[in-house]
Scaffold this motif. Sequence first.
Motif: not given
Length: 257
Positions: A109-114, A119-120, A240-241, A246-247
């Motif tokens: 799953x994606x990292x949190x919004x912050x 890093x997105x 995975x990256x 979240x991309x």
Amino acid sequence: MWDTFKTRWQQGHRTQAFPPAQPLPERFRGRPTIDAGRCAAGCTACRDACPTEAITLAPLTFDLGRCTFCPACAEACPSGAIAWTPDYRLATRTREGLLLRDAALPLATALDRKMRALFGRSLKLRQVSAGGCNGCELELQALNNVVFDLSRFGIQFVASPRHADGLVITGPVTANMRLALQKTYEAVPDPKLVIAVGACAISGGPFLNSPACHNGATSTVPVDLFIPGCPPHPLTILDGLLRLLGRLESGRERNTA
Ligand code: SF4
């Protein structure tokens, strides 16, 4: 010189779309499927054949964090309960997520919004080979070639941990490399990410419980993403990256070439 230009022209566009337009070849061993309903009572053939103790019984469970995708278990199984799919998507956020009991795998799953805001769109990673055999390291290197072209996603490897947003760790964390790994982790500014690539970095892999190793990255640093394989395919690492950032959830990377 002319011949060189001609050859290059004939090669055309080499960078692969992501996600790939075509499935990987049938012979590629990606996510396994397990049909425990086929198992004969008392059969232990797959567990006995596994060189890395990745299989436990009752219920039949594959630890993809230990598996080297060899595939001795499927060859030993008398009832065809184990099969391989060409699905390269294997990365998870938790170690427990790699315990496979059927076809389902909780993909990362994606990292949190912050963290995604940080890093997105630009992620710099420092690679640490903590006793790796160079298998995983070579696949990481392949991410930089024209076929996989990691930098088109804003992800790059950097030389100094002080310039990095996170670590990519390979190898089982040998006794000789543990202090170097600790110091490199501390040198990365907060907040930071840690990505364990390959069976060795996740669990120790074939070196599990060796007195010369520490059974993977979690023995020394917290891990945010586990990418199994021996070694993982570059597409598995890339998947995975991008999931972590979240991309893929947003679908923005479809048809990116
Ligand atoms: S494919 Fe994985 S689970 Fe099966 S025998 Fe090989 S290492 Fe063990």
